[in-house]
Scaffold this motif. Structure first.
Motif, mmCIF file in Angstrom:
data_model
loop_
_atom_site.group_PDB
_atom_site.id
_atom_site.type_symbol
_atom_site.label_atom_id
_atom_site.label_comp_id
_atom_site.label_asym_id
_atom_site.label_seq_id
_atom_site.Cartn_x
_atom_site.Cartn_y
_atom_site.Cartn_z
ATOM 1 N N TYR A 1 1.215 -4.948 5.590
ATOM 2 C CA TYR A 1 1.328 -4.720 7.030
ATOM 3 C C TYR A 1 1.223 -6.065 7.744
ATOM 4 O O TYR A 1 0.238 -6.784 7.574
ATOM 5 C CB TYR A 1 0.222 -3.771 7.495
ATOM 6 C CG TYR A 1 0.356 -3.328 8.931
ATOM 7 C CD1 TYR A 1 1.389 -2.476 9.312
ATOM 8 C CD2 TYR A 1 -0.540 -3.759 9.893
ATOM 9 C CE1 TYR A 1 1.519 -2.063 10.632
ATOM 10 C CE2 TYR A 1 -0.414 -3.346 11.218
ATOM 11 C CZ TYR A 1 0.610 -2.500 11.575
ATOM 12 O OH TYR A 1 0.747 -2.093 12.871
ATOM 13 N N ALA B 1 3.387 3.338 2.600
ATOM 14 C CA ALA B 1 4.129 4.487 2.093
ATOM 15 C C ALA B 1 5.631 4.236 2.079
ATOM 16 O O ALA B 1 6.334 4.716 1.188
ATOM 17 C CB ALA B 1 3.828 5.721 2.939
ATOM 18 N N ASP B 2 6.132 3.468 3.042
ATOM 19 C CA ASP B 2 7.576 3.249 3.160
ATOM 20 C C ASP B 2 7.998 1.796 3.001
ATOM 21 O O ASP B 2 9.187 1.501 3.064
ATOM 22 C CB ASP B 2 8.071 3.739 4.528
ATOM 23 C CG ASP B 2 7.883 5.233 4.697
ATOM 24 O OD1 ASP B 2 8.127 5.968 3.716
ATOM 25 O OD2 ASP B 2 7.491 5.661 5.793
ATOM 26 N N ASN B 3 7.042 0.897 2.843
ATOM 27 C CA ASN B 3 7.358 -0.531 2.820
ATOM 28 C C ASN B 3 6.718 -1.225 1.625
ATOM 29 O O ASN B 3 5.664 -0.811 1.151
ATOM 30 C CB ASN B 3 6.886 -1.182 4.126
ATOM 31 C CG ASN B 3 7.533 -0.546 5.330
ATOM 32 O OD1 ASN B 3 8.702 -0.771 5.598
ATOM 33 N ND2 ASN B 3 6.789 0.279 6.049
ATOM 34 N N ASP B 4 7.351 -2.297 1.170
ATOM 35 C CA ASP B 4 6.856 -3.043 0.015
ATOM 36 C C ASP B 4 5.971 -4.219 0.397
ATOM 37 O O ASP B 4 5.158 -4.662 -0.404
ATOM 38 C CB ASP B 4 8.040 -3.557 -0.821
ATOM 39 C CG ASP B 4 8.851 -2.411 -1.406
ATOM 40 O OD1 ASP B 4 8.265 -1.372 -1.768
ATOM 41 O OD2 ASP B 4 10.087 -2.564 -1.485
ATOM 42 N N GLU C 1 10.638 -6.750 6.608
ATOM 43 C CA GLU C 1 10.757 -5.296 6.734
ATOM 44 C C GLU C 1 10.574 -4.840 8.180
ATOM 45 O O GLU C 1 11.244 -3.910 8.625
ATOM 46 C CB GLU C 1 9.762 -4.597 5.815
ATOM 47 C CG GLU C 1 10.166 -4.705 4.358
ATOM 48 C CD GLU C 1 9.263 -3.924 3.442
ATOM 49 O OE1 GLU C 1 9.760 -2.951 2.834
ATOM 50 O OE2 GLU C 1 8.075 -4.273 3.328
ATOM 51 N N VAL D 1 4.117 2.011 14.332
ATOM 52 C CA VAL D 1 3.678 1.465 13.050
ATOM 53 C C VAL D 1 2.160 1.410 13.014
ATOM 54 O O VAL D 1 1.513 1.181 14.042
ATOM 55 C CB VAL D 1 4.274 0.063 12.772
ATOM 56 C CG1 VAL D 1 5.768 0.159 12.540
ATOM 57 C CG2 VAL D 1 3.968 -0.918 13.888
ATOM 58 N N ILE E 1 13.301 -2.682 10.299
ATOM 59 C CA ILE E 1 12.974 -1.447 11.013
ATOM 60 C C ILE E 1 13.509 -1.520 12.438
ATOM 61 O O ILE E 1 14.142 -0.587 12.935
ATOM 62 C CB ILE E 1 11.446 -1.205 11.006
ATOM 63 C CG1 ILE E 1 10.981 -0.829 9.601
ATOM 64 C CG2 ILE E 1 11.058 -0.124 12.020
ATOM 65 C CD1 ILE E 1 9.473 -0.836 9.425
ATOM 66 N N LYS F 1 17.260 -1.294 12.580
ATOM 67 C CA LYS F 1 17.689 0.088 12.332
ATOM 68 C C LYS F 1 17.556 0.918 13.609
ATOM 69 O O LYS F 1 18.419 1.739 13.926
ATOM 70 C CB LYS F 1 16.859 0.704 11.208
ATOM 71 C CG LYS F 1 17.297 2.088 10.824
ATOM 72 C CD LYS F 1 16.505 2.623 9.653
ATOM 73 C CE LYS F 1 16.935 4.036 9.334
ATOM 74 N NZ LYS F 1 16.129 4.631 8.264
ATOM 75 N N PHE G 1 -0.317 3.652 7.224
ATOM 76 C CA PHE G 1 0.886 4.335 6.771
ATOM 77 C C PHE G 1 1.991 3.381 6.320
ATOM 78 O O PHE G 1 2.986 3.817 5.749
ATOM 79 C CB PHE G 1 1.422 5.242 7.884
ATOM 80 C CG PHE G 1 0.386 6.197 8.389
ATOM 81 C CD1 PHE G 1 -0.087 7.218 7.577
ATOM 82 C CD2 PHE G 1 -0.138 6.065 9.666
ATOM 83 C CE1 PHE G 1 -1.054 8.095 8.025
ATOM 84 C CE2 PHE G 1 -1.109 6.931 10.122
ATOM 85 C CZ PHE G 1 -1.577 7.963 9.309
ATOM 86 N N TRP G 2 1.847 2.101 6.584
ATOM 87 C CA TRP G 2 2.871 1.106 6.294
ATOM 88 C C TRP G 2 3.259 1.107 4.813
ATOM 89 O O TRP G 2 4.425 1.057 4.460
ATOM 90 C CB TRP G 2 2.383 -0.278 6.722
ATOM 91 C CG TRP G 2 3.382 -1.369 6.557
ATOM 92 C CD1 TRP G 2 3.457 -2.244 5.503
ATOM 93 C CD2 TRP G 2 4.439 -1.729 7.437
ATOM 94 N NE1 TRP G 2 4.495 -3.125 5.694
ATOM 95 C CE2 TRP G 2 5.110 -2.830 6.878
ATOM 96 C CE3 TRP G 2 4.883 -1.231 8.654
ATOM 97 C CZ2 TRP G 2 6.197 -3.433 7.497
ATOM 98 C CZ3 TRP G 2 5.958 -1.836 9.266
ATOM 99 C CH2 TRP G 2 6.607 -2.919 8.684
#
Length: 137
Positions: free
Chosen positions: A49, A43-46, A115, A36, A119, A122, A40-41
């Motif tokens: 960071y 781009a895929d997370n709401d 989030e 992480v 991650i 997952k 870039f956080w």
């Protein structure tokens, strides 16, 4: 008891190793990780960071507590470091084996970890599925 405690410590520390290879043992396994980085956080997370440095979100499974999610900053991912626990299972795992996080960077004050925990969970699920399917890493 002493033998089992050594196994838990080895598994927890293995979490920090930059590797996708699981450590399979009787009652637990070490899982993979996801790198992480603040840039870039978004781009895929709401959520913003949540960490004070770039690093890895990793997972460790404990037979009693379940899936533990940890954060380890870059440069502090080898077996000599214990990452910051991100969920209750992770906190219980390190408490039971008698270690404390020893990484210098961790969570921003007031950060939303939802989030980050998702991650990590997952990662646990993906590793478990790969183990069940008998795939090698």
């Amino acid at each position: 008891m002493r033998i089992n405690m050594s196994r838990w410590l080895i598994t927890l520390l293995a979490l920090s190793i930059v590797s996708c290879t699981p450590v399979v043992q009787d009652e637990n396994y070490g899982a993979g990780f996801v790198p992480v980085h603040e840039e870039f956080w978004g781009a895929d997370n709401d959520t913003p960071y949540p960490f004070t440095a770039s690093g890895e979100i990793g997972c460790s499974y404990h037979v009693e507590f379940g899936r533990g999610v940890f954060f380890a900053p870059m440069g502090f991912t080898d077996e000599s470091y214990v990452g910051t626990p991100l969920n209750k299972a992770a906190a219980n795992i390190i408490k039971v084996i008698g270690v404390t996080p020893n990484v210098p960077y961790s969570i921003k004050q007031g950060a939303d970890l939802s989030e980050a925990r998702e991650i990590g969970l997952k990662v646990c699920d993906e590793q478990r599925d790969m183990l069940e399917d008998g795939k090698n890493f």
